[in-house]
Design a protein around this motif. Structure first.
Motif, PDB file in Angstrom:
ATOM      1  N   SER A 180       2.934   4.459  -0.845  1.00  0.00           N
ATOM      2  CA  SER A 180       2.518   5.561  -1.985  1.00  0.00           C
ATOM      3  C   SER A 180       3.064   5.402  -2.858  1.00  0.00           C
ATOM      4  O   SER A 180       4.633   5.148  -3.094  1.00  0.00           O
ATOM      5  N   THR A 181       3.044   6.460  -4.012  1.00  0.00           N
ATOM      6  CA  THR A 181       3.835   6.381  -5.394  1.00  0.00           C
ATOM      7  C   THR A 181       4.918   7.178  -4.939  1.00  0.00           C
ATOM      8  O   THR A 181       6.073   7.416  -4.487  1.00  0.00           O
ATOM      9  N   ARG A 193       0.668  -1.438  -0.100  1.00  0.00           N
ATOM     10  CA  ARG A 193       0.041   0.282  -0.213  1.00  0.00           C
ATOM     11  C   ARG A 193       0.898   0.920  -0.012  1.00  0.00           C
ATOM     12  O   ARG A 193       0.560   2.286   0.021  1.00  0.00           O
TER      13      ARG A 193
END
Length: 152
Positions: free
Chosen positions: A21-22, A19
């Motif tokens: 984040s970019t 999960r």
């Protein structure tokens, strides 16, 4: 697809935290978030990343029994392998070498649930015998392997 060091680092980071984040991934591998998005999409398109899943504590959901189920067939596993994969209790199904033809790892609510479900295997016409080993303690399960982050 040829993977470079950045691709391997992204895969390793996603194995650590699916999960993430970019932005966190970008900071970890030293490229822009846009480049991370493009690379992840390419890894997904190539089938390197097959999907994302939640890690679940089956004990907390009431599935207290884990069993390793070994199946021998009379004619070879190809007649039964797809059917075995459809059993909802089967978490993993492997065609194997050796005396057994297929090994399943299953989760059950209790031993009665295990007996009831494993007995159904014997109704499969290609199944000759079934052996069940109940897991006493899980030492390690479904842990991702460490991805070498340097290109070979």
């Amino acid at each position: 697809m040829d993977l470079d060091d950045i691709d391997r680092a992204l895969v390793a980071a996603l194995l650590e935290d699916g999960r993430a984040s970019t932005q966190a991934l970008a900071a970890g591998v030293g490229i822009s978030p846009t480049a991370v998005e493009r690379r992840i999409e390419a890894l997904e398109d190539a089938g390197v990343i097959e999907g994302y899943a939640a890690s679940v504590d089956y004990d907390a959901l009431g599935y207290d029994v884990t069993a390793v189920v070994r199946v021998r067939t009379g004619t070879g596993p190809e007649l039964v392998i797809e059917t075995l994969g459809e059993y909802p209790w089967a978490r993993s199904v492997y065609e194997v070498t050796g005396e057994d033809d297929v090994v399943l790892v299953g989760r059950f609510r209790d031993t009665d649930d295990m007996h009831e479900n494993v007995a159904k295997l014997l109704t499969e016409s290609a199944v000759r015998s079934v052996t069940v080993d109940v897991v006493l303690d899980t030492v390690r399960a479904c842990e991702p392997i460490s991805v070498d982050t340097s290109a070979e």
